[in-house]
Structures are given as C-alpha cells and as structure tokens.
Design a protein around this motif. Structure first.
Motif, short mmCIF file in Angstrom:
data_model
loop_
_atom_site.label_atom_id
_atom_site.label_comp_id
_atom_site.label_asym_id
_atom_site.label_seq_id
_atom_site.Cartn_x
_atom_site.Cartn_y
_atom_site.Cartn_z
N ALA A 33 0.83 -1.20 0.00
CA ALA A 33 0.00 0.00 0.00
C ALA A 33 0.87 1.25 0.00
O ALA A 33 0.57 2.23 -0.69
CB ALA A 33 -0.93 -0.01 1.22
N THR A 34 1.95 1.23 0.77
CA THR A 34 2.86 2.39 0.81
C THR A 34 3.50 2.62 -0.55
O THR A 34 3.61 3.75 -1.02
CB THR A 34 3.95 2.16 1.87
N ALA A 35 3.93 1.53 -1.19
CA ALA A 35 4.55 1.66 -2.51
C ALA A 35 3.56 2.21 -3.53
O ALA A 35 3.91 3.01 -4.40
CB ALA A 35 5.07 0.30 -2.97
N LYS A 36 2.29 1.78 -3.43
CA LYS A 36 1.27 2.26 -4.37
C LYS A 36 1.06 3.76 -4.24
O LYS A 36 0.78 4.46 -5.23
CB LYS A 36 -0.06 1.52 -4.09
N ALA A 37 1.20 4.28 -3.02
CA ALA A 37 1.00 5.71 -2.78
C ALA A 37 2.29 6.51 -2.91
O ALA A 37 2.32 7.69 -2.56
CB ALA A 37 0.40 5.91 -1.39
N ALA A 38 3.35 5.88 -3.45
CA ALA A 38 4.67 6.53 -3.47
C ALA A 38 4.65 7.85 -4.22
O ALA A 38 5.34 8.80 -3.84
CB ALA A 38 5.70 5.58 -4.08
N GLY A 39 3.88 7.94 -5.29
CA GLY A 39 3.84 9.17 -6.07
C GLY A 39 3.36 10.35 -5.25
O GLY A 39 3.94 11.43 -5.29
N VAL A 40 2.30 10.14 -4.47
CA VAL A 40 1.78 11.21 -3.63
C VAL A 40 2.74 11.49 -2.47
O VAL A 40 2.88 12.63 -2.03
CB VAL A 40 0.38 10.86 -3.09
N VAL A 41 3.42 10.45 -1.98
CA VAL A 41 4.40 10.64 -0.91
C VAL A 41 5.52 11.57 -1.38
O VAL A 41 5.96 12.47 -0.65
CB VAL A 41 4.99 9.29 -0.46
N ILE A 42 5.98 11.36 -2.61
CA ILE A 42 7.02 12.23 -3.17
C ILE A 42 6.52 13.66 -3.26
O ILE A 42 7.23 14.62 -2.93
CB ILE A 42 7.46 11.71 -4.55
N ASP A 43 5.28 13.83 -3.70
CA ASP A 43 4.69 15.17 -3.77
C ASP A 43 4.64 15.82 -2.39
O ASP A 43 4.95 17.00 -2.24
CB ASP A 43 3.28 15.10 -4.37
N ASP A 44 4.22 15.04 -1.38
CA ASP A 44 4.14 15.56 -0.02
C ASP A 44 5.51 16.03 0.45
O ASP A 44 5.64 17.09 1.08
CB ASP A 44 3.61 14.46 0.91
N THR A 45 6.55 15.24 0.13
CA THR A 45 7.91 15.61 0.53
C THR A 45 8.36 16.87 -0.18
O THR A 45 9.10 17.69 0.38
CB THR A 45 8.88 14.46 0.22
N ALA A 46 7.94 17.06 -1.43
CA ALA A 46 8.35 18.25 -2.18
C ALA A 46 7.57 19.48 -1.76
O ALA A 46 8.10 20.59 -1.75
CB ALA A 46 8.16 18.00 -3.68
N VAL A 47 6.31 19.31 -1.40
CA VAL A 47 5.46 20.46 -1.06
C VAL A 47 5.83 21.04 0.29
O VAL A 47 5.90 22.26 0.47
CB VAL A 47 3.97 20.03 -1.07
N THR A 48 6.10 20.18 1.29
CA THR A 48 6.21 20.64 2.67
C THR A 48 7.35 21.62 2.94
O THR A 48 7.14 22.61 3.66
CB THR A 48 6.33 19.43 3.61
N PRO A 49 8.58 21.42 2.39
CA PRO A 49 9.66 22.34 2.76
C PRO A 49 9.37 23.80 2.44
O PRO A 49 9.92 24.69 3.10
CB PRO A 49 10.86 21.82 1.93
N GLN A 50 8.53 24.08 1.44
CA GLN A 50 8.28 25.48 1.10
C GLN A 50 7.57 26.21 2.22
O GLN A 50 7.65 27.44 2.33
CB GLN A 50 7.47 25.58 -0.18
N PHE A 51 6.88 25.47 3.10
CA PHE A 51 6.21 26.12 4.23
C PHE A 51 7.19 26.56 5.31
O PHE A 51 6.83 27.32 6.20
CB PHE A 51 5.16 25.18 4.83
N VAL A 52 8.42 26.05 5.26
CA VAL A 52 9.43 26.40 6.27
C VAL A 52 10.40 27.45 5.72
O VAL A 52 11.29 27.89 6.41
CB VAL A 52 10.19 25.14 6.73
N THR A 53 10.22 27.86 4.46
CA THR A 53 11.08 28.89 3.89
C THR A 53 10.84 30.21 4.60
O THR A 53 9.71 30.65 4.77
CB THR A 53 10.77 29.05 2.38
N GLY A 54 11.92 30.87 5.03
CA GLY A 54 11.82 32.13 5.74
C GLY A 54 11.73 32.00 7.23
O GLY A 54 11.70 33.00 7.94
N VAL A 55 11.69 30.76 7.76
CA VAL A 55 11.65 30.53 9.20
C VAL A 55 13.07 30.65 9.76
O VAL A 55 14.03 30.19 9.13
CB VAL A 55 11.06 29.14 9.50
N THR A 56 13.20 31.27 10.92
CA THR A 56 14.52 31.36 11.54
C THR A 56 15.04 29.96 11.87
O THR A 56 14.25 29.08 12.23
CB THR A 56 14.45 32.21 12.82
N PRO A 57 16.36 29.73 11.76
CA PRO A 57 16.90 28.37 11.90
C PRO A 57 16.51 27.66 13.18
O PRO A 57 16.26 26.45 13.16
CB PRO A 57 18.42 28.60 11.83
N ASP A 58 16.42 28.40 14.31
CA ASP A 58 16.11 27.74 15.57
C ASP A 58 14.66 27.27 15.65
O ASP A 58 14.32 26.46 16.52
CB ASP A 58 16.40 28.67 16.74
#
Length: 340
Positions: A33-58
């Motif tokens: 089941a995890t492998a079947k959803a791998a495409g969306v998992v990759i998208d989730d990994t790519a989408v999320t970091p942009q929400f942390v852009t501009g956050v102070t390192p700490d």
C-alpha cells in the motif's frame, strides 16, 4: 499432565505461528500500500519544505515537528475513520470528496503561480518590494498561520495517500485494514517529515562541516551552505508543480470513476502508446506525459477557481506589498497567505 502440557504448548505454538503469519501478511500489505502511494508521498515531501522557507533556523525543526503531528492527526483521527466509514456505508462518496481536495490543491498551486507573477511585476514598480525575496517568519501568530496552512495542505495529500492505500487492502478484514492503514500512516509520516527535517537543516549541517578539519570536508560544507537556498527554491517550485499534478490527477481519476471517462482514457491511451513505443525509457516518458497532462488540468481548473474566488465579495484581496508594512518585509504574506 505432561501430555496435556505438551498439547497446550503445541496449541500455543500454533497460535504464535498463525499470529506471525498474520503479521507477515499485514507487513507485506502495508508495504504494498505504501509503494502504491509513493507518487503522492514524493509530492508531499516536495510540497512541505516550502512552508518552512523564511523561518529562523532555531524554529525550523520545531515547526516541522508540529506539522508532522498535525499530519498524524489528519491521518489517524480524521481521514482514517471517515474513509473506513465511507468505504462501508457510502463507497461512492470517496471520489467526490477527493475531487474537492483536488480542487483545493489546484487552486493553491494556481494561486502560488499568480502571486509569483504579480510579485515579479510589482518588483518593477517604483518603491515596490519584491515579494519573491525571502522573508522571515517571526512570532507565534505567524507560526500558527504557517503551520495551519501546511496542515490543511497535508490533509488533502494525506487523504489521497490513505484512500489509495485503502483501495489496495479493500479485500482484507476490517481489523487487518485498520492495522495496515495505521502502519502506513505512521511510516509515511515519519519518512516524509524526517526527510523534510533533513532538507531544511542541510545548511546548518554544511556550516558545521565547513568548520571541521580537512579541505575536502570544508569545501563540501561550504557548497551546502551556498547551494541550499537555491535547492530550497527549486524544491518550492517542485512543490507548486506537485500541487497542480496531484490536484489534476485526483480530478481526472475522480471524473473517470464518476462516469466521465474521455479525458482519463485519452491520456492513458497516449501514455501506454509512449511506454510501448519507446524502447528503454518508454515507461518514464509515459509517466512524464501523464504527469504533464495532470499538471495542465490542475493549472486550468485552479485558474478558474482562483478567478471565481477573487471575483467574490468575500474573496481574498491582495494589497500592494509595501502597504501597511515597514522594514522591507511583507509580513509573511508569501508563506502565511499561500499556505492558508
């Protein structure tokens, strides 16, 4: 007595063997089941970091942790019960609900592109602030806005992941389905946000390496420090495309399940033709074609929804970037507004 004890031990051994076999089946099903959803998992990994852009390192890892906890709540407390209930009493409702999520993702992706275009245009106006420049997210309120937006976006991606996984284990018993989906939710969340945490801290890792002995290690560390802003910029762009791709893909599949099969069938026909007609890389090229078509559909639908939202009296309005702000920052509009 000894014969009875041996019989009891045999029964215990048989139960343990059956339990181990059942555990193996659950593990194998969870992996499939995890492998079947791998495409969306990759998208989730790519989408999320942009929400942390501009956050102070700490604050980067604490914010990633809070988003991860929100993702777990999304999967286990909202999506899983609703998906299991609907698959039992109203399986026909899963596709329309997912399509609403696809509309939201398409809208978010289109809005990010529109805001970037408007920011570039505004940068040429006298006294305007380039909204594409990095801004610093500061304060509890700004963090809450950022996290809530990230968790809302995760809700759509997590719903797609969990429904895909549910479809893969639909033949299992209720309790096996429940266990498998819990395992999938935990494994995917830990994997995605573990990678996200590593990505957002790579510049700090590079800084630490640049202070160590050895020219090679120092050079690698400096390369990480210099290169990570560009890499994060690329990831943000990939995340926007991923929103459009996943949104369009959900809409195409949902329309197919609801009876409007022409768009899905046409794209799939060409995809298979490319895969069968090009030796070696045909499969990859076919996947790229399907991805491009899904992204175009997502952008087109998202643009329509964006136009409707901004035409409504209660639609979001975008004031001039410099209005009401001082110090060269736009108050976190890119992160908070795009995430909302």
């Amino acid at each position: 007595m000894s014969a009875g004890l041996l019989g009891l031990l045999d029964d215990v051994a048989a139960i343990a063997k059956a339990a181990a076999a059942s555990l193996d089946d659950v593990t194998a099903a969870a992996g499939k089941a995890t492998a079947k959803a791998a495409g969306v998992v990759i998208d989730d990994t790519a989408v999320t970091p942009q929400f942390v852009t501009g956050v102070t390192p700490d604050r980067e890892l604490p914010i990633v942790k809070r988003i991860a906890l929100g993702s777990i709540r999304n999967k286990l407390l909202i999506i899983l019960p609703v998906a299991l209930l609907l698959s039992w009493v109203a399986p026909w409702a899963l596709a329309p609900i997912l399509m609403l999520g696809g509309l939201y993702l398409s809208y978010e992706g289109a809005e990010k592109i529109w805001e970037r275009v408007r920011g570039h245009e505004a940068a040429h106006e006298p006294g305007a602030v380039d909204s594409s420049a990095p801004v610093t997210v500061q304060g509890a309120s700004a963090e809450r806005t950022l996290i809530s937006g990230a968790v809302r976006t995760d809700l759509i991606l997590s719903a797609e992941i969990m429904v895909i996984s549910l479809n893969e284990v639909a033949h299992e018993t209720f309790w096996d389905r429940l266990i498998i989906l819990v395992v999938v939710a935990l494994v995917i969340t830990v994997g995605v946000y573990g990678v996200v945490g590593l990505i957002v801290k790579m510049d700090d890792i590079g800084l630490a390496l640049s202070r160590r002995r050895g020219r090679g290690v120092q050079a690698f560390g400096r390369a990480l420090v210099v290169g990570m802003p560009r890499i994060l910029g690329v990831i943000a762009a990939v995340g926007t495309v991923a929103m459009l791709w996943v949104g369009g893909h959900i809409l195409l599949n949902g329309a197919h399940e609801l009876g409007w099969t022409a768009p899905f069938d046409a794209i799939r026909h060409v995809e298979h033709a490319i895969a069968d007609g090009v030796a070696g890389v045909g499969g990859a090229l076919g996947w790229l074609f399907e991805t491009l078509c899904s992204a175009v559909v997502g952008l087109a639908v998202g643009a329509v929804v964006l136009a409707i939202v901004h035409a409504l009296p209660f639609g979001r309005t975008h004031a001039a970037p410099a209005a009401g702000h001082e110090g060269g920052h736009d108050g976190g509009h890119d992160e908070g507004g795009a995430a909302a």
